[in-house]
Design a protein around this motif. Structure first.
Motif, PDB file in Angstrom:
ATOM      1  N   PRO A  80      42.630  39.194  37.936  1.00 23.06           N
ATOM      2  CA  PRO A  80      41.182  39.298  38.171  1.00 23.06           C
ATOM      3  C   PRO A  80      40.447  37.967  38.091  1.00 23.06           C
ATOM      4  CG  PRO A  80      41.930  41.048  36.702  1.00 23.06           C
ATOM      5  CD  PRO A  80      43.086  40.114  36.870  1.00 23.06           C
ATOM      6  N   ARG A  81      40.996  36.995  37.379  1.00 22.92           N
ATOM      7  CA  ARG A  81      40.312  35.710  37.219  1.00 22.92           C
ATOM      8  C   ARG A  81      40.846  34.630  38.145  1.00 22.92           C
ATOM      9  NH1 ARG A  81      39.568  35.170  30.592  1.00 22.92           N
ATOM     10  NH2 ARG A  81      38.442  37.144  30.310  1.00 22.92           N
ATOM     11  N   ASP A  82      41.706  34.997  39.060  1.00 26.39           N
ATOM     12  CA  ASP A  82      42.290  34.040  40.002  1.00 26.39           C
ATOM     13  C   ASP A  82      41.968  34.504  41.418  1.00 26.39           C
ATOM     14  OD1 ASP A  82      43.686  32.133  41.349  1.00 26.39           O
ATOM     15  OD2 ASP A  82      45.671  32.749  40.656  1.00 26.39           O
ATOM     16  N   ASN A  83      41.157  33.730  42.131  1.00 25.31           N
ATOM     17  CA  ASN A  83      40.760  34.119  43.484  1.00 25.31           C
ATOM     18  C   ASN A  83      41.582  33.422  44.562  1.00 25.31           C
ATOM     19  OD1 ASN A  83      39.789  31.548  43.121  1.00 25.31           O
ATOM     20  ND2 ASN A  83      37.738  31.963  43.902  1.00 25.31           N
ATOM     21  N   THR A  84      42.750  32.902  44.203  1.00 22.07           N
ATOM     22  CA  THR A  84      43.601  32.210  45.172  1.00 22.07           C
ATOM     23  C   THR A  84      44.864  32.992  45.510  1.00 22.07           C
ATOM     24  OG1 THR A  84      44.720  30.995  43.385  1.00 22.07           O
ATOM     25  CG2 THR A  84      42.769  29.969  44.383  1.00 22.07           C
ATOM     26  N   ARG A  85      45.272  33.939  44.690  1.00 23.36           N
ATOM     27  CA  ARG A  85      46.489  34.723  44.950  1.00 23.36           C
ATOM     28  C   ARG A  85      46.109  36.196  45.058  1.00 23.36           C
ATOM     29  NH1 ARG A  85      49.939  35.173  41.203  1.00 23.36           N
ATOM     30  NH2 ARG A  85      48.564  34.608  39.468  1.00 23.36           N
ATOM     31  N   HIS A  86      46.659  36.842  46.098  1.00 22.30           N
ATOM     32  CA  HIS A  86      46.317  38.242  46.371  1.00 22.30           C
ATOM     33  C   HIS A  86      47.581  39.024  46.701  1.00 22.30           C
ATOM     34  CE1 HIS A  86      42.731  35.814  47.309  1.00 22.30           C
ATOM     35  NE2 HIS A  86      42.039  36.851  46.861  1.00 22.30           N
TER      36      HIS A  86
ATOM     37  N   ASN B 269      25.784  30.513  36.476  1.00 20.89           N
ATOM     38  CA  ASN B 269      27.013  29.794  36.186  1.00 20.89           C
ATOM     39  C   ASN B 269      27.778  29.550  37.480  1.00 20.89           C
ATOM     40  OD1 ASN B 269      29.262  28.641  35.059  1.00 20.89           O
ATOM     41  ND2 ASN B 269      30.006  30.525  34.086  1.00 20.89           N
ATOM     42  N   LYS B 270      27.954  28.306  37.849  1.00 22.67           N
ATOM     43  CA  LYS B 270      28.633  27.971  39.103  1.00 22.67           C
ATOM     44  C   LYS B 270      30.115  28.275  39.045  1.00 22.67           C
ATOM     45  CE  LYS B 270      25.357  24.293  40.283  1.00 22.67           C
ATOM     46  NZ  LYS B 270      25.198  22.865  40.632  1.00 22.67           N
ATOM     47  N   ASP B 271      30.686  28.387  37.851  1.00 20.51           N
ATOM     48  CA  ASP B 271      32.116  28.658  37.728  1.00 20.51           C
ATOM     49  C   ASP B 271      32.441  30.132  37.917  1.00 20.51           C
ATOM     50  OD1 ASP B 271      32.497  25.971  37.198  1.00 20.51           O
ATOM     51  OD2 ASP B 271      32.356  26.236  35.022  1.00 20.51           O
ATOM     52  N   ASP B 272      31.430  30.982  37.996  1.00 24.85           N
ATOM     53  CA  ASP B 272      31.676  32.404  38.169  1.00 24.85           C
ATOM     54  C   ASP B 272      32.145  32.662  39.602  1.00 24.85           C
ATOM     55  OD1 ASP B 272      31.742  35.129  37.614  1.00 24.85           O
ATOM     56  OD2 ASP B 272      29.737  35.409  38.443  1.00 24.85           O
ATOM     57  N   ILE B 273      33.281  33.304  39.772  1.00 21.43           N
ATOM     58  CA  ILE B 273      33.868  33.527  41.091  1.00 21.43           C
ATOM     59  C   ILE B 273      33.471  34.884  41.664  1.00 21.43           C
ATOM     60  CG2 ILE B 273      35.824  32.034  40.622  1.00 21.43           C
ATOM     61  CD1 ILE B 273      37.486  34.486  39.986  1.00 21.43           C
ATOM     62  N   ASN B 274      32.672  35.653  40.952  1.00 23.75           N
ATOM     63  CA  ASN B 274      32.305  36.998  41.404  1.00 23.75           C
ATOM     64  C   ASN B 274      30.868  37.068  41.899  1.00 23.75           C
ATOM     65  OD1 ASN B 274      34.863  37.980  40.739  1.00 23.75           O
ATOM     66  ND2 ASN B 274      34.240  38.526  38.661  1.00 23.75           N
TER      67      ASN B 274
ATOM     68  N   GLU C  95      39.469  44.263  46.506  1.00 22.84           N
ATOM     69  CA  GLU C  95      39.145  44.553  45.106  1.00 22.84           C
ATOM     70  C   GLU C  95      39.240  43.259  44.312  1.00 22.84           C
ATOM     71  OE1 GLU C  95      40.732  47.589  41.631  1.00 22.84           O
ATOM     72  OE2 GLU C  95      42.146  46.280  42.678  1.00 22.84           O
ATOM     73  N   PHE C  96      38.153  42.889  43.641  1.00 25.22           N
ATOM     74  CA  PHE C  96      38.187  41.656  42.857  1.00 25.22           C
ATOM     75  C   PHE C  96      38.399  41.934  41.382  1.00 25.22           C
ATOM     76  CE2 PHE C  96      33.871  43.070  43.465  1.00 25.22           C
ATOM     77  CZ  PHE C  96      33.240  42.878  42.256  1.00 25.22           C
ATOM     78  N   ASP C  97      37.677  42.870  40.792  1.00 24.99           N
ATOM     79  CA  ASP C  97      37.858  43.233  39.383  1.00 24.99           C
ATOM     80  C   ASP C  97      37.108  44.534  39.150  1.00 24.99           C
ATOM     81  OD1 ASP C  97      38.289  43.413  36.701  1.00 24.99           O
ATOM     82  OD2 ASP C  97      37.257  41.559  36.137  1.00 24.99           O
ATOM     83  N   SER C  98      37.846  45.593  38.858  1.00 27.82           N
ATOM     84  CA  SER C  98      37.215  46.906  38.674  1.00 27.82           C
ATOM     85  C   SER C  98      36.352  46.970  37.425  1.00 27.82           C
ATOM     86  CB  SER C  98      38.291  48.003  38.612  1.00 27.82           C
ATOM     87  OG  SER C  98      39.192  47.755  37.535  1.00 27.82           O
ATOM     88  N   ARG C  99      36.517  46.009  36.500  1.00 25.95           N
ATOM     89  CA  ARG C  99      35.730  46.022  35.265  1.00 25.95           C
ATOM     90  C   ARG C  99      34.529  45.085  35.335  1.00 25.95           C
ATOM     91  NH1 ARG C  99      40.334  45.817  30.446  1.00 25.95           N
ATOM     92  NH2 ARG C  99      41.676  47.485  31.262  1.00 25.95           N
ATOM     93  N   ALA C 100      34.448  44.266  36.356  1.00 26.84           N
ATOM     94  CA  ALA C 100      33.374  43.279  36.435  1.00 26.84           C
ATOM     95  C   ALA C 100      32.089  43.920  36.922  1.00 26.84           C
ATOM     96  CB  ALA C 100      33.782  42.131  37.352  1.00 26.84           C
ATOM     97  N   GLN C 101      30.980  43.232  36.660  1.00 31.87           N
ATOM     98  CA  GLN C 101      29.693  43.692  37.154  1.00 31.87           C
ATOM     99  C   GLN C 101      29.676  43.559  38.675  1.00 31.87           C
ATOM    100  OE1 GLN C 101      26.962  41.751  38.528  1.00 31.87           O
ATOM    101  NE2 GLN C 101      25.612  43.526  38.615  1.00 31.87           N
TER     102      GLN C 101
ATOM    103  N   PRO D 265      27.146  42.944  43.358  1.00 32.74           N
ATOM    104  CA  PRO D 265      27.350  41.669  42.658  1.00 32.74           C
ATOM    105  C   PRO D 265      26.075  40.843  42.662  1.00 32.74           C
ATOM    106  CG  PRO D 265      29.194  42.126  44.124  1.00 32.74           C
ATOM    107  CD  PRO D 265      28.160  43.176  44.412  1.00 32.74           C
ATOM    108  N   ALA D 266      25.786  40.259  41.510  1.00 32.73           N
ATOM    109  CA  ALA D 266      24.541  39.515  41.328  1.00 32.73           C
ATOM    110  C   ALA D 266      24.808  38.029  41.359  1.00 32.73           C
ATOM    111  CB  ALA D 266      23.868  39.907  40.000  1.00 32.73           C
ATOM    112  N   GLU D 267      23.785  37.302  41.774  1.00 29.93           N
ATOM    113  CA  GLU D 267      23.871  35.850  41.753  1.00 29.93           C
ATOM    114  C   GLU D 267      23.868  35.379  40.296  1.00 29.93           C
ATOM    115  OE1 GLU D 267      24.302  33.755  44.081  1.00 29.93           O
ATOM    116  OE2 GLU D 267      23.962  34.912  45.907  1.00 29.93           O
ATOM    117  N   LYS D 268      24.820  34.528  39.970  1.00 29.12           N
ATOM    118  CA  LYS D 268      24.935  34.009  38.610  1.00 29.12           C
ATOM    119  C   LYS D 268      24.539  32.536  38.583  1.00 29.12           C
ATOM    120  CE  LYS D 268      26.673  37.911  37.190  1.00 29.12           C
ATOM    121  NZ  LYS D 268      28.057  38.000  36.729  1.00 29.12           N
TER     122      LYS D 268
END
Length: 581
Positions: A493-499, A332-337, A431-437, A327-330
């Motif tokens: 994948p876009r919600d980092n509060t529920r697992h 965009n501060k809103d990026d959760i990945n 696992e956060f998102d299998s399709r994300a960078q 995972p790369a530093e983005k």
């Protein structure tokens, strides 16, 4: 009649005063005067007399690119060319006709193979295939990979293709323009001060050669309370997933110098080196780390104390640190990945999972109560047991180098034979998102975890080698009989509060360390080497820093007031007083 005496006349020798091979320019024999000379050396490789593969491919041939590639591969295999081969040679044979007109005609039909390499099973380039699978989110297309059977390539002609291994696991392949991407430059975990004195620099290649066998260990005491592991979580699958619950329990991760038990043991001269299992496991697996880190080392007399730095993020859990494309530093501060947010999320998930998978009604009280839980605490205490152990790191009988270590266990399991209870270490993979960078080519757990558990675990061992090795080492040091690893994924994948919990796996620590190619002997060699480096120095404070961009660790000698807030405030007050004067 007397026999004739045999005669032997030495031939005329041509001595080269320059010392090089070949005739001298001033002493060339007359019969060789007009013949060109090709230089050579004794160590030169003698090429083939007839090499049909060296036929130069012209631009008009259809397979010119393939021929050039074959020549390049052959050069790597055969090594450097002979001395003098790069220059013009008068002895080289020149064909009278153009080689571009030559072609090999073969009218034989090649039978199709049912099994073979990835190229054979994946079909011809751009040819029609059955059960084709296109790119993610796209319909099937020509040149895709087979859905049934072994390996192949995904994507059509000219696309950025990923290799598909057996079982459909996507192993990943770098893009064709990846070399144009700028290299990642990470910042150090701690700013290097101008007054710091560099004492030693050790690269990872040296760390990999160290070795020390440490077999002797003894338990000094056990503290805390453990809950029983709930075996129903071993039967969870993707079809019977459970929501991850948020716990409100307290668990302590105190550093070495703040541990009251270690302070008592140090006062009794129980050992020479004092640390925690989290710190020692970091040193043992240092050569696998990618992200920067730092440790504080204090020498007081003949004792060493390894500590973590407050606010340094030591207790956070990285995500896909060892992946080829992490995972790369983005911006965009809103990026959760991004790496920092993913580490906090993975740590949050790991804590709550360990709270949820135990039975609070079945408890095991150890010899002593929790040393960090005070009487003023009102929140319930999490399941955690501390075992203080000593390890003998002495090389011979003349020296006495012992390590006092605080190890941790998360739960226990009753022994089926009625003997001693088994200690359990509980960890999670996230696992956060299998399709994300930054996903590291991991398959989608919801579709592959039940049917391809081994492929999922192999990918995690590749992408998180450092993290998993540390966990295995910690379990071995604590003497845990088993490891429970939970597979946690985001509900969306876009919600980092529920697992949700998708499954779990059970590992034996020593077997798991072997699967990760983690050598405990090499880890003990690293710990002993760093201990020896610090023991050669005078009393004071030292900081061990992992370089953010190079596989190197450095040992610095720093002033005593470094990283001390109170001393910094006092220095500031003195400066203000001087300014007023």
């Amino acid at each position: 009649m007397a026999a004739e005496t045999p005669s032997f006349v030495l031939p005329e020798m041509q001595d080269n005063p320059d010392g090089s091979w070949g005739p001298s320019t001033s002493q060339i024999p007359t019969q060789y005067k007009d013949i060109p000379y090709a230089p050579y050396s004794k160590s030169d490789k003698i090429g083939r007399f007839a090499d049909w593969n060296e036929i130069e491919a012209r631009g008009t041939t259809r397979d010119g690119g393939a021929a050039a590639g074959a020549r390049q591969t052959r050069r790597y295999r055969e090594g450097p060319a002979a001395y003098g081969a790069g220059g013009p040679s008068a002895f080289s044979y020149t064909h009278a006709e153009d080689d571009a007109s030559f072609s090999l005609v073969d009218n034989k039909n090649v039978p199709a193979k049912r099994a073979g390499s990835a190229f054979n099973r994946g079909g011809g380039r751009g040819g029609p295939m059955r059960n084709q699978v296109g790119q993610r989110g796209q319909p099937a297309q020509r040149g895709g990979s087979q859905q049934r059977g072994g390996g192949g390539y995904a994507g059509g002609r000219g696309g950025n293709r990923d290799y598909i291994g057996r079982g459909g696991m996507r192993l990943g392949r770098r893009g064709w323009r990846d070399w144009e991407k700028p290299g990642r430059s990470r910042e150090s975990s701690i700013p290097i001060g101008p007054t710091w004195n560099l004492l030693e620099e050790i690269d990872f290649s040296r760390l990999a050669k160290l070795r020390l066998d440490v077999d002797t260990s003894s338990t000094i005491g056990t503290y805390g309370k453990l809950h029983c592991y709930d075996r129903t979580f071993d039967r969870i699958s993707t079809k019977t997933e459970r929501a991850l619950q948020i716990g409100n329990k307290i668990r302590y991760y105190s550093t070495t110098s703040d541990d009251p038990v270690i302070q008592e043991l140090a006062a009794k001269d129980t050992a020479t080196v004092f640390a925690t299992d989290a710190i020692i496991s970091l040193l043992m697996c240092a050569s696998r780390s990618v992200y920067p880190w730092d440790l504080i080392i204090n020498r007081e007399g003949n004792k060493l104390f390894f500590d973590k730095r407050d606010g340094g993020g030591f207790d956070t859990i990285s995500v896909n640190e060892n992946a080829a494309d992490p995972p790369a530093e983005k911006e965009n501060k809103d990026d959760i990945n991004n790496p920092a947010d993913l580490a906090l999320e993975a740590t949050y998930v790991n804590h709550n999972f360990s709270f949820q998978v135990v039975k609070e009604d079945q408890q095991l009280a150890l010899d002593h109560p929790n040393p960090f839980y005070g009487p003023e605490e009102t929140d319930p205490l999490a399941s955690c047991g501390y075992r203080y152990k000593t390890f003998d790191m002495s090389v011979n009988d003349e020296e006495d180098v012992k390590l006092c270590l605080r190890t941790e266990a998360d739960a226990f399991l009753p022994n089926s034979q009625g003997g001693k209870n088994d200690l359990v270490s509980i960890k999670t993979l996230f696992e956060f998102d299998s399709r994300a960078q930054g996903a590291g080519g991991a398959p989608d757990w919801r579709t592959k975890l039940d049917s391809q558990r081994g492929a999922v675990m192999a990918t995690e061992m590749k992408n998180n080698s450092f993290k998993l090795s540390r966990w295995a080492v910690q379990a071995v040091l604590a003497g845990a009989e088993s490891m429970k690893i939970g597979f946690i994924s985001r509900a969306s994948p876009r919600d980092n509060t529920r697992h949700i919990i998708l499954g779990s796996a059970t590992m034996r620590p020593m077997d798991f360390a072997g699967q990760l190619n983690m050598s405990m002997a090499n880890g003990w060699g690293i710990v002993r080497t760093i201990t020896d480096l610090c023991m050669k120095q005078p009393d004071g404070k030292y900081i061990l820093v992992r370089d953010p961009n190079k596989p190197v660790i450095r040992l610095y000698a720093v002033p005593e007031n470094t990283l001390t807030g109170e001393d910094g405030e006092e220095e500031g007050e003195k400066i203000d007083e001087n300014d007023e004067e």
